[in-house]
Scaffold this motif. Structure first.
Motif, PDB file in Angstrom:
ATOM      1  N   LEU A  83       0.825  -1.208   0.000  1.00 60.54           N
ATOM      2  CA  LEU A  83       0.000   0.000   0.000  1.00 60.54           C
ATOM      3  C   LEU A  83       0.862   1.262   0.000  1.00 60.54           C
ATOM      4  CD1 LEU A  83      -2.780  -1.204   2.447  1.00 60.54           C
ATOM      5  CD2 LEU A  83      -2.922  -0.991  -0.052  1.00 60.54           C
ATOM      6  N   ARG A  84       1.957   1.248   0.719  1.00 57.62           N
ATOM      7  CA  ARG A  84       2.851   2.424   0.732  1.00 57.62           C
ATOM      8  C   ARG A  84       3.535   2.615  -0.620  1.00 57.62           C
ATOM      9  NH1 ARG A  84       2.735   5.086   5.160  1.00 57.62           N
ATOM     10  NH2 ARG A  84       2.082   4.091   7.086  1.00 57.62           N
ATOM     11  N   GLU A  85       3.850   1.518  -1.289  1.00 56.56           N
ATOM     12  CA  GLU A  85       4.431   1.629  -2.637  1.00 56.56           C
ATOM     13  C   GLU A  85       3.415   2.226  -3.605  1.00 56.56           C
ATOM     14  OE1 GLU A  85       6.151  -1.196  -6.194  1.00 56.56           O
ATOM     15  OE2 GLU A  85       6.384  -1.875  -4.132  1.00 56.56           O
ATOM     16  N   ILE A  86       2.185   1.754  -3.541  1.00 55.01           N
ATOM     17  CA  ILE A  86       1.118   2.299  -4.390  1.00 55.01           C
ATOM     18  C   ILE A  86       0.903   3.769  -4.090  1.00 55.01           C
ATOM     19  CG2 ILE A  86      -1.383   2.196  -4.825  1.00 55.01           C
ATOM     20  CD1 ILE A  86      -1.040  -0.921  -4.425  1.00 55.01           C
ATOM     21  N   ALA A  87       1.006   4.135  -2.823  1.00 54.51           N
ATOM     22  CA  ALA A  87       0.781   5.524  -2.401  1.00 54.51           C
ATOM     23  C   ALA A  87       1.746   6.498  -3.074  1.00 54.51           C
ATOM     24  CB  ALA A  87       0.886   5.636  -0.881  1.00 54.51           C
ATOM     25  N   THR A  88       2.912   6.026  -3.494  1.00 50.08           N
ATOM     26  CA  THR A  88       3.867   6.931  -4.144  1.00 50.08           C
ATOM     27  C   THR A  88       3.332   7.456  -5.470  1.00 50.08           C
ATOM     28  OG1 THR A  88       5.055   5.135  -5.263  1.00 50.08           O
ATOM     29  CG2 THR A  88       5.849   5.787  -3.060  1.00 50.08           C
ATOM     30  N   ALA A  89       2.357   6.753  -6.060  1.00 47.84           N
ATOM     31  CA  ALA A  89       1.772   7.186  -7.335  1.00 47.84           C
ATOM     32  C   ALA A  89       0.490   7.990  -7.149  1.00 47.84           C
ATOM     33  CB  ALA A  89       1.478   5.967  -8.215  1.00 47.84           C
ATOM     34  N   VAL A  90       0.070   8.178  -5.916  1.00 45.97           N
ATOM     35  CA  VAL A  90      -1.179   8.901  -5.635  1.00 45.97           C
ATOM     36  C   VAL A  90      -0.846  10.359  -5.325  1.00 45.97           C
ATOM     37  CG1 VAL A  90      -3.224   8.991  -4.143  1.00 45.97           C
ATOM     38  CG2 VAL A  90      -2.267   6.780  -4.796  1.00 45.97           C
ATOM     39  N   GLU A  91      -1.339  11.242  -6.182  1.00 48.76           N
ATOM     40  CA  GLU A  91      -1.065  12.677  -6.046  1.00 48.76           C
ATOM     41  C   GLU A  91      -1.910  13.283  -4.921  1.00 48.76           C
ATOM     42  OE1 GLU A  91       1.174  14.418  -7.877  1.00 48.76           O
ATOM     43  OE2 GLU A  91       1.741  12.559  -8.882  1.00 48.76           O
ATOM     44  N   PRO A  92      -1.472  14.422  -4.371  1.00 45.80           N
ATOM     45  CA  PRO A  92      -2.295  15.106  -3.362  1.00 45.80           C
ATOM     46  C   PRO A  92      -3.695  15.413  -3.905  1.00 45.80           C
ATOM     47  CG  PRO A  92      -0.097  16.024  -3.386  1.00 45.80           C
ATOM     48  CD  PRO A  92      -0.187  15.087  -4.566  1.00 45.80           C
ATOM     49  N   GLY A  93      -4.699  15.171  -3.065  1.00 44.27           N
ATOM     50  CA  GLY A  93      -6.086  15.426  -3.443  1.00 44.27           C
ATOM     51  C   GLY A  93      -6.717  14.301  -4.232  1.00 44.27           C
TER      52      GLY A  93
END
Length: 146
Positions: A83-93
């Protein structure tokens, strides 16, 4: 007791909004309801406008994705590292819906292959956009004069 799951795929769908669109949540439940796949686990990864990371595991989703009608037989399968690896591709907002999906249809095939001492020599997933593009090109080529 040993588990007898078929192949499992981890899928992350990114959205340009902080919440998962209701039609997407409904589609996930509808597909899982057909029995072709089993939804083993899911989570939502969100970055606030301030950049704060929020990871909502299945048990913490509340009204984010309505799971009243579905049982997750492997809740927790998507680990914190994934989940933390995936989070690197999730932009703010924005947010991402992360699904662990078992290809239920393949259980019988996997059991037969194991019993026959078979080896998987290729397992490749081709994204839908690529398949559709190739199919459209083939259709166009078939319709054009030689």
């Amino acid at each position: 007791m040993s588990s007898s799951f078929g192949p499992v795929e981890l899928v992350a769908l990114a959205f340009g909004a902080p919440r998962i669109p209701p039609p997407v949540a409904r589609a996930v439940l509808d597909v899982a309801g057909t029995g072709a796949v089993t939804l083993l686990d899911l989570a939502v990864v969100r970055h606030g406008d301030d950049g704060d990371l929020v990871i909502l595991e299945a048990q913490d989703l509340g009204d984010e994705v309505d799971l009243v009608e579905i049982d997750l037989p492997a809740s927790g399968l998507t680990g914190d590292e994934d989940l933390r690896e995936i989070a690197t591709a999730v932009e703010p907002g924005t947010s991402a819906l992360v699904l662990a999906i078992e290809h239920t249809w393949s259980r019988q095939l996997v059991s037969a292959a194991v019993a026959a001492d078979a080896d998987v020599i290729l397992h490749e997933r081709v994204p839908a956009a690529t398949v559709n593009e190739i199919a459209d090109q083939a259709e166009t080529a078939a319709g054009s004069p030689a």
